[in-house]
Design a protein around this motif. Structure first.
Motif, short mmCIF file in Angstrom:
data_model
loop_
_atom_site.label_atom_id
_atom_site.label_comp_id
_atom_site.label_asym_id
_atom_site.label_seq_id
_atom_site.Cartn_x
_atom_site.Cartn_y
_atom_site.Cartn_z
N ILE A 275 0.84 -1.20 0.00
CA ILE A 275 0.00 0.00 0.00
C ILE A 275 0.87 1.25 0.00
CG2 ILE A 275 -1.66 1.35 1.35
CD1 ILE A 275 -2.88 -1.33 2.26
N ALA A 276 1.88 1.28 0.85
CA ALA A 276 2.77 2.44 0.92
C ALA A 276 3.49 2.65 -0.42
CB ALA A 276 3.78 2.27 2.05
N GLU A 277 3.95 1.56 -1.02
CA GLU A 277 4.64 1.66 -2.31
C GLU A 277 3.68 2.18 -3.39
OE1 GLU A 277 7.19 -1.09 -5.49
OE2 GLU A 277 6.29 -2.01 -3.70
N GLY A 278 2.46 1.63 -3.40
CA GLY A 278 1.50 2.05 -4.40
C GLY A 278 1.09 3.51 -4.25
N VAL A 279 0.87 3.95 -3.01
CA VAL A 279 0.49 5.35 -2.76
C VAL A 279 1.62 6.28 -3.22
CG1 VAL A 279 0.05 7.05 -0.95
CG2 VAL A 279 -1.13 4.85 -0.90
N ALA A 280 2.85 5.91 -2.93
CA ALA A 280 3.98 6.75 -3.35
C ALA A 280 4.06 6.84 -4.87
CB ALA A 280 5.28 6.19 -2.78
N LEU A 281 3.82 5.72 -5.55
CA LEU A 281 3.88 5.71 -7.02
C LEU A 281 2.80 6.59 -7.63
CD1 LEU A 281 4.58 1.95 -7.84
CD2 LEU A 281 5.92 3.89 -8.65
N VAL A 282 1.56 6.43 -7.16
CA VAL A 282 0.47 7.20 -7.76
C VAL A 282 0.58 8.67 -7.40
CG1 VAL A 282 -1.24 6.85 -5.90
CG2 VAL A 282 -2.00 7.22 -8.26
N SER A 283 1.05 8.97 -6.21
CA SER A 283 1.24 10.38 -5.82
C SER A 283 2.27 11.05 -6.72
CB SER A 283 1.66 10.48 -4.35
OG SER A 283 0.66 9.95 -3.50
N VAL A 291 -2.72 13.47 -16.34
CA VAL A 291 -3.50 12.45 -15.62
C VAL A 291 -4.18 11.53 -16.62
CG1 VAL A 291 -5.41 12.04 -14.03
CG2 VAL A 291 -3.87 14.00 -13.68
N GLY A 292 -4.02 10.21 -16.41
CA GLY A 292 -4.62 9.21 -17.28
C GLY A 292 -5.49 8.25 -16.48
N PRO A 293 -6.17 7.34 -17.18
CA PRO A 293 -7.12 6.44 -16.51
C PRO A 293 -6.49 5.51 -15.49
CG PRO A 293 -6.83 5.84 -18.83
CD PRO A 293 -6.20 7.18 -18.65
N TYR A 294 -5.27 5.03 -15.72
CA TYR A 294 -4.67 4.13 -14.72
C TYR A 294 -4.31 4.88 -13.45
CZ TYR A 294 -4.42 0.91 -18.64
OH TYR A 294 -4.75 0.09 -19.70
N GLN A 295 -3.89 6.12 -13.59
CA GLN A 295 -3.61 6.92 -12.39
C GLN A 295 -4.89 7.16 -11.59
OE1 GLN A 295 -0.94 10.43 -13.45
NE2 GLN A 295 -1.22 9.47 -15.45
N LEU A 296 -5.99 7.43 -12.29
CA LEU A 296 -7.26 7.66 -11.60
C LEU A 296 -7.73 6.40 -10.88
CD1 LEU A 296 -9.12 9.81 -14.27
CD2 LEU A 296 -8.34 10.57 -12.01
N GLN A 297 -7.61 5.25 -11.54
CA GLN A 297 -8.01 4.01 -10.89
C GLN A 297 -7.11 3.71 -9.69
OE1 GLN A 297 -9.31 0.65 -13.59
NE2 GLN A 297 -8.47 2.03 -15.13
N ALA A 298 -5.83 4.01 -9.82
CA ALA A 298 -4.93 3.83 -8.69
C ALA A 298 -5.28 4.76 -7.54
CB ALA A 298 -3.48 4.06 -9.13
N ALA A 299 -5.69 5.98 -7.86
CA ALA A 299 -6.09 6.93 -6.82
C ALA A 299 -7.33 6.42 -6.08
CB ALA A 299 -6.37 8.30 -7.44
N ILE A 300 -8.27 5.83 -6.82
CA ILE A 300 -9.47 5.25 -6.19
C ILE A 300 -9.07 4.10 -5.27
CG2 ILE A 300 -11.58 3.93 -6.66
CD1 ILE A 300 -11.78 5.62 -9.30
N ALA A 301 -8.17 3.23 -5.76
CA ALA A 301 -7.71 2.11 -4.93
C ALA A 301 -7.01 2.62 -3.67
CB ALA A 301 -6.77 1.22 -5.73
N ALA A 302 -6.26 3.73 -3.80
CA ALA A 302 -5.57 4.29 -2.65
C ALA A 302 -6.55 4.81 -1.60
CB ALA A 302 -4.63 5.41 -3.09
N VAL A 303 -7.64 5.41 -2.05
CA VAL A 303 -8.65 5.90 -1.09
C VAL A 303 -9.22 4.73 -0.30
CG1 VAL A 303 -10.88 7.05 -0.86
CG2 VAL A 303 -9.20 7.92 -2.51
N HIS A 304 -9.52 3.63 -0.98
CA HIS A 304 -10.01 2.44 -0.27
C HIS A 304 -8.97 1.92 0.72
CE1 HIS A 304 -13.84 1.59 -2.20
NE2 HIS A 304 -13.30 1.75 -3.40
N ASP A 305 -7.72 1.83 0.28
CA ASP A 305 -6.70 1.20 1.10
C ASP A 305 -6.29 2.04 2.30
OD1 ASP A 305 -6.79 -0.75 -0.80
OD2 ASP A 305 -4.67 -0.66 -1.37
N GLU A 306 -6.47 3.35 2.20
CA GLU A 306 -6.05 4.22 3.29
C GLU A 306 -7.12 4.37 4.38
OE1 GLU A 306 -2.78 7.25 1.43
OE2 GLU A 306 -4.85 7.66 0.89
#
Length: 424
Positions: A275-283, A291-306
């Motif tokens: 989770i920490a690695e993924g949040v750092a990558l998308v941030s 901004v592209g669709p994969y970044q947006l989907q990653a941002a959504i996943a980060a909101v769930h995970d945090e």
């Protein structure tokens, strides 16, 4: 031979298959013939390795057996055309100078990554290139690919067959692209990795909810691609999405392999390092501006995970992100997920109203998720009979056994609760 060794052999063959196929296809430029040769090599390995042991260089073993099979097929074809001797001599002379490939080839030499780019050939439409790459590099069955594309299996089989024929007849060089051409193919490559990961994380059919061999390979290739293109925000976004999603893997199934939905998962089981690695990558990706669709989907996943608990999830932010994503992409699944987010923010009725627009989308016609979401929203509204009907319809339409069992159990529990509430 112990079952444990057979299991190790099976996993090893699944991991090596796309790498060997990439090496053979890169050498000869014929995906169709290379795939047949590699399949024969895999069968030979599956029969021999459990009895004789795994060779010291399994990648090299498979490569050379596949190359022999490819050469045998070529010699047979040349014999039929009365040119066997000359061609066979040339093939064997060339082969004699090829050293056994090493398993570790580095970023530029990763044959599976090469295969991803090679299959995204300029002779193909993007849809055909993606389908062919999923079959060749991802190891997905035609049925699994058809499910990902929301089309009948027969349609997908024809598409893959035509893609192979198009590459063969195009006479274009079957080489790893560079510069502008690699950039042009990158979108298709990212989409392939996304679909491979999705099939691994939530298998569309069969007895298992997750196929970790597929999701792990997708993550491995995404990491390799990110190392090759560290400044591309969508590559970083896709890797972040995979990590943030895969972080929940251990909590998604119970002791018997049963599905556990997101809001009921034990979040202590989530992999907080991922989770920490993924949040750092998308941030970092979002800070670059494009901004592209994969970044947006990653941002959504980060909101769930945090969110420490399900009830702490920032659903208004998720709804806003899905709104941006929906405007950016023509994907009915995005619209369905936005309807779920709307239901969490504005109530189940709002979600059901948004779903009405999806009924006319042929890509979702008969898809189990429409019924599954409707069942959940009607359950929240207290509409037991409607919820039961939709849960049962969804269970009939899914090919995933864990999904089917979960939906059937939901319907049964609602029905039992409705009977218990009736006066005796």
């Amino acid at each position: 031979m112990p079952e444990a060794l057979e299991s190790v052999v099976g996993h090893l063959l699944r991991d090596l298959a796309p790498q060997v196929l990439g090496a053979v296809a890169r050498r000869h430029g014929d995906v169709d013939a290379a795939e047949d040769a590699v399949q024969e090599a895999l069968v030979a390995a599956a029969l021999q390795w459990p009895r004789q042991g795994i060779p010291a260089n399994p990648h090299g073993w498979l490569y050379h057996v596949a190359l022999r099979r490819f050469t045998d097929h070529l010699r047979s074809e040349m014999s039929r055309r009365r040119r066997e001797d000359a061609v066979a001599t040339a093939v064997w002379a060339e082969w004699a100078f090829v050293p056994p490939p090493d398993v570790e080839l580095g970023v530029e030499g990763d044959d599976t990554l090469r295969l991803l780019f090679l299959c995204c050939h300029p002779a193909l439409t993007p849809a055909s290139a993606i389908a062919l790459t999923l079959r060749a590099a991802g190891g997905l069955t035609t049925a699994e690919i058809a499910s990902a594309f929301l089309v009948p299996e027969a349609t997908m089989a024809q598409r893959i067959s035509r893609a192979k024929a198009s590459i063969k007849s195009s006479k274009l060089p079957f080489t790893l692209p560079d510069g502008a051409e690699r950039t042009e193919r990158l979108g298709a490559v990212l989409h392939v990795l996304y679909l491979i990961f999705n099939e691994g994380y939530a298998s569309s059919s069969g007895p298992l909810l997750q196929r970790t061999d597929l999701s792990n390979e997708a993550i491995r290739l995404a990491r390799t691609l990110h190392a090759l293109l560290p400044d591309d925000p969508e590559v970083a976004g896709l890797l972040a999405l995979m990590l943030l999603t895969d972080a929940r893997r251990a909590a998604r199934t119970g002791s018997s392999g049963e599905l556990i939905p997101l809001d009921e998962q034990d979040r202590a089981l989530w992999d907080h390092g991922l989770i920490a690695e993924g949040v750092a990558l998308v941030s970092g990706a979002l800070s670059r501006g494009a901004v592209g669709p994969y970044q947006l989907q990653a941002a959504i996943a980060a909101v769930h995970d945090e969110a420490a608990r399900a009830e702490q999830t920032d659903w208004p932010q998720i709804l806003a992100l899905y709104g941006v994503l929906e405007r950016m992409s023509d994907n009915p699944m995005v619209s369905l997920n936005r309807a779920i987010a709307a239901a969490m923010v504005h109530g189940p009725e709002a979600g059901l109203r948004q779903m009405e627009a999806l009924d006319g989308d042929v890509r979702l016609r008969g898809h189990y998720r429409l019924d599954a979401v409707r069942a959940h929203l009607h359950e929240r509204l207290g509409h037991a009979e409607r919820a039961i009907a939709h849960y049962r319809a969804a269970a009939e339409r899914t090919a995933s056994i864990p999904e089917r069992d979960y939906l059937t159990l939901k319907a049964a529990r609602l029905a039992a609760a409705a009977r218990a509430s009736q006066p005796s």
